[in-house]
Motif scaffolding. Structure first.
Motif, short mmCIF file in Angstrom:
data_model
loop_
_atom_site.label_atom_id
_atom_site.label_comp_id
_atom_site.label_asym_id
_atom_site.label_seq_id
_atom_site.Cartn_x
_atom_site.Cartn_y
_atom_site.Cartn_z
N HIS A 135 39.68 15.40 71.98
CA HIS A 135 40.50 14.31 71.47
C HIS A 135 40.93 13.39 72.62
CE1 HIS A 135 42.69 12.67 68.05
NE2 HIS A 135 43.76 12.53 68.80
N GLU A 136 41.16 12.12 72.29
CA GLU A 136 41.54 11.12 73.27
C GLU A 136 42.83 11.51 74.01
OE1 GLU A 136 38.34 9.19 71.27
OE2 GLU A 136 39.92 10.58 70.69
N ALA A 137 42.81 11.41 75.33
CA ALA A 137 43.94 11.86 76.14
C ALA A 137 45.19 11.03 75.88
CB ALA A 137 43.57 11.81 77.63
N TRP A 138 45.04 9.73 75.65
CA TRP A 138 46.23 8.89 75.48
C TRP A 138 46.99 9.22 74.20
CZ3 TRP A 138 47.64 5.41 71.67
CH2 TRP A 138 46.66 5.05 70.75
N CYS A 139 46.34 9.93 73.28
CA CYS A 139 46.97 10.32 72.02
C CYS A 139 47.68 11.67 72.09
CB CYS A 139 45.92 10.38 70.91
SG CYS A 139 45.20 8.79 70.50
N LEU A 140 47.78 12.24 73.26
CA LEU A 140 48.40 13.56 73.43
C LEU A 140 49.79 13.39 74.04
CD1 LEU A 140 45.31 15.50 74.81
CD2 LEU A 140 46.03 15.18 72.42
N HIS A 141 50.77 14.01 73.41
CA HIS A 141 52.16 13.82 73.80
C HIS A 141 52.77 15.17 74.18
CE1 HIS A 141 51.92 9.74 72.11
NE2 HIS A 141 51.16 10.31 71.20
N PRO A 142 53.09 15.37 75.46
CA PRO A 142 53.63 16.66 75.92
C PRO A 142 54.89 17.06 75.16
CG PRO A 142 53.00 15.29 77.79
CD PRO A 142 52.90 14.42 76.58
N ILE A 143 55.00 18.34 74.90
CA ILE A 143 56.18 18.88 74.22
C ILE A 143 56.83 19.94 75.11
CG2 ILE A 143 55.28 18.41 71.91
CD1 ILE A 143 54.52 21.37 71.70
N PRO A 144 58.14 20.09 75.03
CA PRO A 144 58.82 21.09 75.86
C PRO A 144 58.57 22.50 75.36
CG PRO A 144 60.39 20.05 74.40
CD PRO A 144 59.10 19.30 74.23
N ASP A 145 58.76 23.47 76.20
CA ASP A 145 58.55 24.87 75.82
C ASP A 145 59.53 25.33 74.75
OD1 ASP A 145 56.50 25.06 77.63
OD2 ASP A 145 57.73 25.93 79.22
N THR A 146 60.65 24.62 74.63
CA THR A 146 61.65 24.99 73.63
C THR A 146 61.24 24.59 72.21
OG1 THR A 146 62.80 22.91 74.07
CG2 THR A 146 63.57 24.87 75.25
N LEU A 147 60.21 23.76 72.09
CA LEU A 147 59.76 23.28 70.79
C LEU A 147 58.57 24.11 70.33
CD1 LEU A 147 60.53 20.94 68.85
CD2 LEU A 147 58.69 19.62 69.88
N SER A 148 58.67 24.72 69.16
CA SER A 148 57.56 25.53 68.65
C SER A 148 56.41 24.61 68.25
CB SER A 148 58.01 26.35 67.45
OG SER A 148 58.22 25.51 66.32
N TYR A 149 55.21 25.20 68.14
CA TYR A 149 54.05 24.41 67.73
C TYR A 149 54.22 23.86 66.31
CZ TYR A 149 51.45 26.00 71.85
OH TYR A 149 51.03 26.22 73.15
N SER A 150 54.80 24.63 65.42
CA SER A 150 54.98 24.15 64.05
C SER A 150 55.99 23.01 64.01
CB SER A 150 55.42 25.29 63.13
OG SER A 150 56.67 25.83 63.52
N GLN A 151 57.05 23.09 64.83
CA GLN A 151 57.99 21.98 64.89
C GLN A 151 57.31 20.74 65.46
OE1 GLN A 151 61.06 24.25 67.12
NE2 GLN A 151 62.52 23.38 65.66
N ALA A 152 56.49 20.92 66.49
CA ALA A 152 55.80 19.78 67.10
C ALA A 152 54.84 19.12 66.12
CB ALA A 152 55.06 20.24 68.35
N ALA A 153 54.25 19.90 65.22
CA ALA A 153 53.35 19.32 64.22
C ALA A 153 54.09 18.39 63.27
CB ALA A 153 52.66 20.44 63.43
N LEU A 154 55.40 18.58 63.15
CA LEU A 154 56.20 17.71 62.29
C LEU A 154 56.41 16.33 62.91
CD1 LEU A 154 58.95 20.22 61.08
CD2 LEU A 154 57.01 19.33 59.75
N ALA A 155 55.98 16.13 64.15
CA ALA A 155 56.07 14.80 64.76
C ALA A 155 55.26 13.78 63.98
CB ALA A 155 55.59 14.86 66.22
N GLU A 156 54.21 14.23 63.31
CA GLU A 156 53.38 13.28 62.55
C GLU A 156 54.10 12.77 61.31
OE1 GLU A 156 50.26 11.36 60.24
OE2 GLU A 156 51.64 12.93 59.61
#
Length: 453
Positions: free
Chosen positions: A154-175
């Motif tokens: 996937h395109e690198a510019w479309c990747l947004h770092p997330i902190p370790d305190t944020l679970s993967y399922s929570q990060a998926a809710l960014a969309e």
């Protein structure tokens, strides 16, 4: 020659024809990263494709991998990524933005000039780019596969770092949160993006997102139609942005009860209204007092009057998020709007509305605002999910007490409650069937289903 590694993907071949298949895993191209997908939420568009092989006007023309609400971990960098995107590295946890616009670049990576410039990408509205390809969407062909697979480039510019305190399922809710951030900016109640990714200047970025210089929700009353996952996020975000009151309408009492119980609606008085389903024997004859008024308009007026009475808001609401796409709710929203209100059209349901109260909308200066996906929202979305706030000090000062500030601290935790069910990739078909039913075997409501590795 050694065989290429493979990645397992859940591939849709037609209605309800979802197959687990191996896919060759190529090295990432220049400017791309390779990712191990960790969590992907299933949304309404995914379900439409699964059930019917199409989403509105977009029908699959070749096998398609669904899924676009995702997070993962970087496993490899393509050429040039380490130099151009030094913040990305192998092992980094990221939220994945799935819309790939042209960015006003030529195929060789050089910038377009003159008449070839993409005005949408140049003005922070890259969600409208004519050449945008969205993972898991059949709008363009060849289709671009989505995230229901073990690994993907996937395109690198479309990747947004997330902190370790944020679970993967929570990060998926960014969309899905991005959808509402964008809609809230379009409706004029949310600040512009703090870090526009493609805009040439911050001023062009700010002007493209709002239809007014005012970007505060303070003092405004918000009504949300539909309390599925998107509608519930609309409620939570309106609260986070400082709205005075948030109410919701749906046809499902259980979902409304969840919204009220978990604090998605708030303010004085009743915050939910269950819209009655029309009777099968309901008359379609014109209104005797106004023979020219279609029955659907009369019914919308009547339902709106009942809802406003329940909410004790006789003058209506300042901003309405229409998250159902249902004709009855679109019509009703006009009559639930106060003078000068804004209605953000988010739901992708009925492609046509048979009758519309255009004079009521025009004479009361009700703005109908289209909202499609998002642009420059992921940084704010990740920050919100991580516990930060985009709520300004000026907005906070307008509250007469600290009640809102106490509530807003739980925004991320509130959204985490939307994830009601989790499945591994090899049970993706079961996950879709559960989402279609809307209830699990224990009778629990289904809001957000995550596919996790």
């Amino acid at each position: 020659m050694p065989a290429l590694p493979t990645s397992i993907a859940a591939v849709l071949h037609g209605p309800k024809d979802l197959r687990l298949e191996p896919r060759s895993l190529w090295a990432p191209e220049p400017g791309q990263c390779q990712l191990e997908v960790k969590s992907t939420g299933l949304c309404g568009s995914d379900l439409h494709y699964y059930l019917a092989g199409r989403n509105g006007d977009f029908a699959i023309r070749s096998p398609l991998v669904l899924g676009h609400e995702s997070s993962g971990i970087v496993t490899a960098l393509g050429a040039g990524v380490a130099t151009q995107y030094p913040h990305l590295r192998v092992g980094m946890r990221v939220a994945i933005e799935c819309g790939i616009p042209c960015r006003s670049l030529n195929p060789d990576g050089s910038e377009r000039t003159g008449k070839d410039v993409c005005k949408h990408c140049s003005n922070s509205r890259y969600n409208l780019c004519k050449n945008l390809r969205f993972c898991s969407s059949a709008k363009t062909f060849p289709h671009r596969d989505g995230m229901l697979q073990q690994k993907i480039n996937h395109e690198a510019w479309c990747l947004h770092p997330i902190p370790d305190t944020l679970s993967y399922s929570q990060a998926a809710l960014a969309e899905p949160l991005s959808v509402l951030l964008h809609a809230s900016r379009r409706a004029g109640i949310c600040p512009p993006p703090s870090h526009p990714s493609l805009a040439s200047s911050s001023s062009s970025s700010a002007s493209s997102f709002t239809s007014s210089s005012s970007t505060s929700a303070a003092g405004k009353k918000i009504l949300v139609f539909g309390v599925g996952a998107i509608g519930l996020i609309a409620c939570a975000l309106a609260h986070e942005l400082g709205a005075e009151r948030v109410c919701a309408v749906d046809i499902n009492n259980d979902r409304l009860a969840f919204a009220a119980r978990e604090g998605f609606t708030y303010g004085e008085g009743t915050g939910t209204y269950c819209l009655p389903l029309p009777s099968r024997n309901q008359s379609t004859e014109p209104n005797p007092s106004n023979p020219k008024e279609p029955e659907v308009i009369r019914r919308a007026k009547e339902n709106a009057a009942h809802a406003l009475a329940i909410f004790d808001e006789p003058d209506g609401f300042d901003v309405i998020f229409e998250c159902t796409g249902a004709e009855s709710c679109i019509l009703m929203s006009v009559f639930c709007a106060t003078l000068g209100a804004r209605i953000a059209l988010i739901g992708m349901g009925s492609p046509l509305v048979s009758s519309f109260p255009i004079s009521a909308a025009a004479t009361r200066e009700v703005d109908l605002i289209g909202s499609f996906r998002y642009a420059d929202t992921y940084n704010e979305a990740v920050n919100l999910l991580s516990g930060s706030h985009i709520f300004t000090a000026n907005c906070k000062s307008r509250h007469s007490n600290g009640e809102h500030e106490l509530k807003e601290a739980g925004f991320s935790q509130k959204l985490a409650k939307l994830v009601t069910h989790r499945y591994p990739l090899n049970r993706a078909k079961e996950a879709f069937e559960l989402l279609a039913r809307g209830r699990d075997e224990q009778g629990g409501i289904v809001l957000k289903v995550m596919i996790e590795s």
